[in-house]
Design a protein around this motif. Structure first.
Motif, PDB file in Angstrom:
ATOM      1  N   GLY A   3      -7.582  10.651  10.685  1.00  0.00           N
ATOM      2  CA  GLY A   3      -6.496   9.709  10.945  1.00  0.00           C
ATOM      3  C   GLY A   3      -5.344   9.705   9.964  1.00  0.00           C
ATOM      4  N   ALA A   4      -5.156  10.797   9.210  1.00  0.00           N
ATOM      5  CA  ALA A   4      -3.993  10.842   8.330  1.00  0.00           C
ATOM      6  C   ALA A   4      -2.747  11.174   9.142  1.00  0.00           C
ATOM      7  CB  ALA A   4      -4.194  11.888   7.248  1.00  0.00           C
ATOM      8  N   THR A   5      -1.668  10.468   8.851  1.00  0.00           N
ATOM      9  CA  THR A   5      -0.407  10.790   9.518  1.00  0.00           C
ATOM     10  C   THR A   5       0.190  12.029   8.848  1.00  0.00           C
ATOM     11  OG1 THR A   5       0.789   9.399   7.983  1.00  0.00           O
ATOM     12  CG2 THR A   5       0.105   8.384  10.036  1.00  0.00           C
ATOM     13  N   PHE A  63       1.464   2.492  -3.484  1.00  0.00           N
ATOM     14  CA  PHE A  63       0.324   3.224  -4.006  1.00  0.00           C
ATOM     15  C   PHE A  63       0.269   4.622  -3.421  1.00  0.00           C
ATOM     16  CE2 PHE A  63      -1.373  -1.107  -4.836  1.00  0.00           C
ATOM     17  CZ  PHE A  63      -1.514  -0.949  -6.203  1.00  0.00           C
ATOM     18  N   ALA A  64       0.606   4.700  -2.135  1.00  0.00           N
ATOM     19  CA  ALA A  64       0.575   6.010  -1.488  1.00  0.00           C
ATOM     20  C   ALA A  64       1.517   6.977  -2.199  1.00  0.00           C
ATOM     21  CB  ALA A  64       0.952   5.880  -0.021  1.00  0.00           C
ATOM     22  N   HIS A  65       2.705   6.443  -2.599  1.00  0.00           N
ATOM     23  CA  HIS A  65       3.660   7.313  -3.298  1.00  0.00           C
ATOM     24  C   HIS A  65       3.181   7.631  -4.710  1.00  0.00           C
ATOM     25  CE1 HIS A  65       7.027   7.801  -0.529  1.00  0.00           C
ATOM     26  NE2 HIS A  65       6.606   6.666  -0.012  1.00  0.00           N
ATOM     27  N   ILE A  66       2.618   6.617  -5.363  1.00  0.00           N
ATOM     28  CA  ILE A  66       2.100   6.865  -6.716  1.00  0.00           C
ATOM     29  C   ILE A  66       0.993   7.919  -6.657  1.00  0.00           C
ATOM     30  CG2 ILE A  66       0.859   5.823  -8.649  1.00  0.00           C
ATOM     31  CD1 ILE A  66       2.312   3.208  -8.007  1.00  0.00           C
ATOM     32  N   ASP A  67       0.117   7.779  -5.650  1.00  0.00           N
ATOM     33  CA  ASP A  67      -0.955   8.762  -5.467  1.00  0.00           C
ATOM     34  C   ASP A  67      -0.398  10.155  -5.288  1.00  0.00           C
ATOM     35  OD1 ASP A  67      -3.028   7.122  -5.730  1.00  0.00           O
ATOM     36  OD2 ASP A  67      -3.566   6.989  -3.606  1.00  0.00           O
ATOM     37  N   ALA A  68       0.596  10.251  -4.410  1.00  0.00           N
ATOM     38  CA  ALA A  68       1.175  11.560  -4.104  1.00  0.00           C
ATOM     39  C   ALA A  68       1.801  12.167  -5.349  1.00  0.00           C
ATOM     40  CB  ALA A  68       2.209  11.432  -2.998  1.00  0.00           C
ATOM     41  N   PHE A  69       2.466  11.329  -6.142  1.00  0.00           N
ATOM     42  CA  PHE A  69       3.108  11.801  -7.366  1.00  0.00           C
ATOM     43  C   PHE A  69       2.061  12.291  -8.367  1.00  0.00           C
ATOM     44  CE2 PHE A  69       4.753  11.035 -11.646  1.00  0.00           C
ATOM     45  CZ  PHE A  69       5.886  11.829 -11.597  1.00  0.00           C
ATOM     46  N   ILE A 127      -8.322   5.477   1.895  1.00  0.00           N
ATOM     47  CA  ILE A 127      -7.058   5.857   1.259  1.00  0.00           C
ATOM     48  C   ILE A 127      -6.034   6.250   2.308  1.00  0.00           C
ATOM     49  CG2 ILE A 127      -5.977   7.584  -0.235  1.00  0.00           C
ATOM     50  CD1 ILE A 127      -8.687   7.550  -1.811  1.00  0.00           C
ATOM     51  N   ILE A 128      -6.511   6.986   3.303  1.00  0.00           N
ATOM     52  CA  ILE A 128      -5.611   7.434   4.370  1.00  0.00           C
ATOM     53  C   ILE A 128      -5.038   6.267   5.152  1.00  0.00           C
ATOM     54  CG2 ILE A 128      -5.648   8.536   6.649  1.00  0.00           C
ATOM     55  CD1 ILE A 128      -7.305  10.768   5.361  1.00  0.00           C
ATOM     56  N   SER A 129      -5.900   5.262   5.409  1.00  0.00           N
ATOM     57  CA  SER A 129      -5.401   4.152   6.231  1.00  0.00           C
ATOM     58  C   SER A 129      -4.693   3.087   5.390  1.00  0.00           C
ATOM     59  CB  SER A 129      -6.543   3.540   7.031  1.00  0.00           C
ATOM     60  OG  SER A 129      -7.520   3.038   6.150  1.00  0.00           O
ATOM     61  N   GLY A 130      -4.526   3.347   4.095  1.00  0.00           N
ATOM     62  CA  GLY A 130      -3.788   2.408   3.248  1.00  0.00           C
ATOM     63  C   GLY A 130      -4.534   1.106   3.012  1.00  0.00           C
ATOM     64  N   PHE A 131      -5.841   1.217   2.854  1.00  0.00           N
ATOM     65  CA  PHE A 131      -6.683   0.051   2.614  1.00  0.00           C
ATOM     66  C   PHE A 131      -6.368  -0.546   1.245  1.00  0.00           C
ATOM     67  CE2 PHE A 131     -10.808  -2.105   2.178  1.00  0.00           C
ATOM     68  CZ  PHE A 131     -10.935  -2.611   3.456  1.00  0.00           C
ATOM     69  N   PRO A 132      -6.398  -1.885   1.113  1.00  0.00           N
ATOM     70  CA  PRO A 132      -6.088  -2.496  -0.196  1.00  0.00           C
ATOM     71  C   PRO A 132      -6.916  -1.893  -1.329  1.00  0.00           C
ATOM     72  CG  PRO A 132      -6.341  -4.183   1.475  1.00  0.00           C
ATOM     73  CD  PRO A 132      -6.642  -2.880   2.139  1.00  0.00           C
ATOM     74  N   SER A 134       0.824  -1.210   0.000  1.00  0.00           N
ATOM     75  CA  SER A 134       0.000   0.000   0.000  1.00  0.00           C
ATOM     76  C   SER A 134       0.861   1.263   0.000  1.00  0.00           C
ATOM     77  CB  SER A 134      -0.923   0.000   1.213  1.00  0.00           C
ATOM     78  OG  SER A 134      -0.175   0.084   2.397  1.00  0.00           O
ATOM     79  N   TRP A 135       2.073   1.148   0.537  1.00  0.00           N
ATOM     80  CA  TRP A 135       2.909   2.357   0.571  1.00  0.00           C
ATOM     81  C   TRP A 135       3.352   2.773  -0.826  1.00  0.00           C
ATOM     82  CZ3 TRP A 135       7.907   2.198  -1.201  1.00  0.00           C
ATOM     83  CH2 TRP A 135       8.462   0.920  -1.340  1.00  0.00           C
TER      84      TRP A 135
END
Lengths: 301, 217
Positions: free
Chosen positions: A211-213, A5-11, B105-110, A2-3
């Protein structure tokens, strides 16, 4: 996973934001490009001058003159010392009779010289140093003057030394310019990102509430800063490349008048790499400072 | 499940929103926090949800004292709650679907499971056919329901709702409360702050009444 994807999303998110405001993006990239092109251009100019001066001065040379009464044994001893010496790249022995013949031929004073009872010229060595470093050459000169049956050592690095000093001042100025402009770029990014944060305040606030870090919130802004810096770096590279190309065209017609063909070297791949990395880093740093400062304000107390 | 003991909250400037408040919520319970406006209902919910920190006392969630938690762990704490905000806090620059998907999305759900979860949540609040709409085009009641969908999409064990019926007419309000009741019946712990005592009459739920920042007798 998932991390990633998180980077792809951010990009993607930062890319979209850059494209959403094309005018602002172009201006920011231009600021980056111009500010980076200045020190880069000067640096490339200095590099070219240094290269040119190396071409003009043949390898840095020392002339080693022996005493007039030195014999073959002394020559042999000096030869051995030079062979073993670490600072010596290569050397050539000039026999005193050969030297006299050369002088007769070159100077056109063969009549006068023939009148001489004995050959006034000593044996000599022409020594090339391993590098153009003046300290190394001077060390070699001082050392060789102490050797037995060496009369005089002449170092022809005086003007090389002056040029070197001038280049050093030039490099210092370029460094200063670079540092100042780097600071300015961080400041520019800081402000750009600050505006972005203000327009996305709601989104940041809501994300934090659910809950976003801080990493999650920071990421798209860091990408935005880094991406903008990177594009600025590309712009700087293009500016320098075009400038060098234009200068070369002028230099070719100018040099042609003197039967020379001087040309400026372009940036090397490595230099381009450093430029792009540095540009991205500056953008990233500005964004990081901006986001850290503003996120901290939104922390719950 | 939620234990609040001797909690007080004083804001910079000296305003004391809560004074020595203690309360407890058992798992699976549905509790209303009532009181006049300014009594400290919202503040209490924010302290429980880890959105604000108390100046005194402690809040324990599932055996964990959250008042002594570091800043870095607060986001993870908040993911345990579904929070329904008084002012909705919807994002108007994106669709209904995107709003509801945000917590996942925030919690990194699949990735692949996000659409299914989001649609399930939107279906529960009756907004499935509006997923492409912008929140501005929704009515007040629909916006509130979207806020609820966003709160439940993570399937939290605890729902915290701050004045969920605030600006709604009576019929809509009853509908919203019935929705919470339904969540409660499937095991979700629900805490609702409201000033509308008429609404909760006859529900048989426990009520904690606040008066000027303290528990009213």
């Amino acid at each position: 996973m998932s991390w990633i994807f998180a980077h792809i999303d951010a990009f993607r998110d930062s890319m979209r934001r850059l494209l959403q405001q094309p005018f602002a993006t172009v201006l920011n990239v231009a600021v980056f490009g111009i500010a980076l092109a200045l020190p880069c251009g000067f640096y490339i100019g200095l590099e070219n001058v240094a290269r040119f001066s190396r071409q003009l001065t043949s390898e840095p040379q020392l002339s080693l003159f022996l005493t007039v009464n030195a014999d073959a044994g002394d020559v042999k001893a000096i030869e051995e010392r030079l062979t073993r010496h670490a600072a010596v790249a290569e050397f050539r022995f000039v026999d005193r009779s050969t030297a006299l013949e050369d002088l007769k031929r070159a100077s056109g004073m063969s009549d006068v010289l023939s009148e001489l009872q004995s050959n006034p010229l000593p044996h000599a060595f022409v020594v090339a140093g391993r590098s153009a470093d003046p300290d190394l050459l001077e060390g070699l000169r001082d050392e060789a003057s102490q050797w037995p049956s060496v009369e005089h050592v002449q170092l022809d690095s005086e003007w090389a030394r002056k040029l070197d000093a001038a280049l050093r001042i030039g490099r210092l100025l370029v460094t200063l310019l670079g540092v100042l402009l780097a600071f300015a770029l961080v400041a520019v990014t800081f402000n750009t990102i600050r505006l972005q944060i203000l327009t996305r305040r709601d989104e940041i606030e809501v994300s934090k509430l659910i809950g976003a870090t801080n990493h999650f919130i920071r990421r798209p802004f860091l990408y935005l800063g880094g991406l903008q810096g990177l594009l600025g770096g590309v712009a700087a590279w293009l500016i320098v490349a075009i400038a060098v190309r234009m200068l070369n065209r002028e230099l070719a017609s100018f040099g042609g008048l003197f039967g020379l063909s001087p040309s400026l070297g372009h940036m090397t791949l490595q230099q381009i790499g450093v430029l792009l990395a540095l540009a991205a880093l500056l953008g990233w740093l500005g964004a990081w400072m901006s986001v850290s400062r503003h996120l901290w304000r939104m922390e719950p107390r | 499940m939620i234990t609040v003991s001797h909690v007080s909250k004083r804001y910079p400037g000296g305003y004391e929103a809560l004074r020595n408040v203690s309360a407890q919520v058992e798992p699976g319970e549905m509790v209303f926090v009532t009181g006049h406006s300014g009594a400290g209902k919202s503040t209490l919910l924010k302290l429980v949800g880890g959105i604000e920190r108390p100046t005194g006392g402690s809040v324990v969630i599932n055996g964990k004292n959250i008042t002594s938690m570091g800043r870095a762990s607060l986001p993870f704490l908040r993911r345990n709650f579904g929070f329904i905000f008084q002012d909705h806090k919807l994002l108007f620059d994106r669709s209904v679907y995107a709003n509801a998907a945000l917590p996942l999305i925030i919690s990194g759900f699949p990735r692949r499971e996000i659409p299914r979860r989001v649609r399930a949540a939107l279906d529960k609040v009756g907004l499935l056919d509006r997923e492409k709409a912008r929140p501005v085009t929704l009515s007040g009641g629909e916006q509130q329901r979207l806020c609820i969908a966003r709160a439940i999409v993570n399937r939290p064990a605890i729902l915290l709702a701050d004045e969920p019926t605030g600006n709604l007419d009576a019929a809509y309000a009853t509908e919203i409360i019935a929705m919470f009741k339904a969540f409660n019946q499937v095991g979700v712990t629900v805490v609702i702050a409201t000033h509308d005592t008429a609404l909760i009459r006859g529900l048989g739920a426990r009520t904690v009444r606040l008066d000027h920042g303290a528990i009213a007798a």
